[in-house]
Every structure is written in structure tokens, then in C-alpha cells.
Write an enzyme that holds these catalytic residues in place. Sequence first.
Site, mmCIF file in Angstrom:
data_model
loop_
_atom_site.group_PDB
_atom_site.id
_atom_site.type_symbol
_atom_site.label_atom_id
_atom_site.label_comp_id
_atom_site.label_asym_id
_atom_site.label_seq_id
_atom_site.Cartn_x
_atom_site.Cartn_y
_atom_site.Cartn_z
ATOM 1 N N ARG A 190 38.319 -26.887 29.142
ATOM 2 C CA ARG A 190 38.477 -27.701 30.344
ATOM 3 C C ARG A 190 38.316 -26.904 31.633
ATOM 4 N NH1 ARG A 190 40.840 -29.927 26.296
ATOM 5 N NH2 ARG A 190 41.265 -27.748 25.908
ATOM 6 N N HIS A 231 48.944 -20.834 36.126
ATOM 7 C CA HIS A 231 47.674 -21.559 35.999
ATOM 8 C C HIS A 231 47.657 -22.542 37.176
ATOM 9 C CE1 HIS A 231 44.197 -23.449 34.476
ATOM 10 N NE2 HIS A 231 44.581 -23.757 33.247
#
Length: 307
Positions: free
Chosen positions: A59, A137
Site C-alpha cells: 500500500r 508511520h
Amino acid sequence: MTKLSTKHLLGIKDISTDDINLILTTADSFKEVINRPIKKVPSLRDITIANLFFENSTRTKLSFELAQKRLSADVLNFSSSGSSVKKGETLIDTVNNILAMKVDMVVMRHPNPGAAAFLAKHVDAKIINAGDGAHEHPTQALLDAYSIKEKLGTIKGKKIAIIGDILHSRVALSNIFCLQKLGAEVMVCGPTTLMPKYISSLGVKVEHDLRKALEWCDVANMLRIQMERQDIKYFPSLREYTMLFGLNKDLLDSLSKKIVIMHPGPINRGVEITSDVADSDQSIILNQVENGIAVRMAVLFLLAGRV
Ligand code: CP
């Protein structure tokens, strides 16, 4: 405010709430762009961006690449497998060689916590952290926040439960920082062995009973068990984990209210979440993926400083 107060995006912990709100507002404009018949804008023409992936990704890698192409940037893709890293070349040498090719911005995923911050200190390019070990992240947290806001109208005052392997999760840490800055209440839920010792110091609620967490929350963000980061056994078996912390349709349907289901991917169907939950009308998992492109376009555009 039209400019970010930061040169890099290394994590959510160290960026301001104003910066987060600016990214989310800018992402609104890019969401409109990516839903037009002609999805490309010239905003980053003549900007060169290198995507350096020292760890697997589906992704994040594809989403950054598509975001860059939608903004008309020139894109270099580097993956450590098949590169001279395998011959012993260091991170700094690898990046300096890529920068010698006149690269303006680096998006990097790396297995070591702090790798993006290390790079930002030692090279002269804008750095975006696409995941550094179990640390942060940031773009995942931003796209998660965007998706919650899109679904519920606001984040302020909402109750978000992050469920699963908190210990090894950079998504959990970045989400906690981001959601708290935006005024949400955050709970983490999972086995005691998969909770970091410092978790209470982050100001989150801690719960070990999945049903209680689900009854409390407006949104449940289900995390994967990160087997690749586990060097010892943290629970007796996956079957037992699923019995205690897996979300299935019977449990979801038995709750007193309809909650929103999220997952950062990759999903281990039948472990942390069953297919009928992942694919249900309460799930916004694929909306998260779509929103990831708009949010990453916003981050790239704002860091490039072409406002
Ligand atoms: N959510 C996420 O980071 O997925 P990938 O590892 O596939 O990039």
C-alpha cells in the site's frame, strides 16, 4: 496557515496540530483531484522524488508512487532487494549516490527505528518517513485520521480503540499521537504481552477485554500480529489469539451500537478480523487506501513548498 512548519515528515510526535490540520485540509483538495476524469496536476513538475524501500510494502509504496505521478513529479523507485545494499553498501552511501542524481525528496521505509531521522541529519534532501521499524508511520496515521473525519465528520471527542499487537506497531504509535493531537480519546486493547511497558505514559486507556473495548469505542482500528518482528512467543497460539482478540461478525452484531471498522493492512483474514467484518458496510478499509493517495499528495505538495 499555508505552509508546514517542518522541513521533513519524520513522525507525528514532533509535528504541530496546525501542521496536521493543514495536511488534512490540503488532502481535501487532492481528494477532489483524484476523483476527476483527468487526475493529474502539474504541482510538482521538475521535482524528483526517490522512493527507498528497505522493507516490504504494498500500500505505502504504490500509494506514494501514484501520489507523486498524479502531481507530475519525476519518480525513482529503489528496493533494497536486488540492490548494492546486498554487497554491503551503507544507508548513507546508498542515499548520497541517489542524491548525486539530483533528487529533491526521499520517501523511505526502513526496518530500523530512527532511520529517517538519521537520514535527515546527514543528507541535504527533504525526508518522508514511510515507516521505520516499530517506531512511526506518519502518513498512515494521517490517512487514518482523514478517513475517520470523513466518516464521522469530526475527530474531536470521538473514541478510538486500537486493537492487537501494540508492541510491534508503528501504526499504533503514530495513530495515538495524531488522534490525541486532534482531540480524540484513545484506547489500546490486546494481550498484556503485546503492550509496551510505557503505554500508560502516553495518556491512553488500556483494556485487555475485546468486548469492553468494542462497547466503549466509536471506531475500532484492528492491527495485524506482526510475526516478522516477534523473536519470542508472545501468546500460546494464533487460534487462542483469535478467540480472545479476533473480531468476527457475531461479536460485531452483538454490540449495542454500530461502530466503524478500520485496518491499516495487510489483513490476516481469520486472525484479527474475519472476512465478513473486513468486507462489511461498517468497514472503511478500502476508503483508507483511497484516502492514502490524497493525503500523501498533500504531504508531498506541502513539503515541496510550492504554495
Ligand atoms: N499499511 C501499510 O503500511 O501497508 P504496507 O506495509 O503494505 O505498505
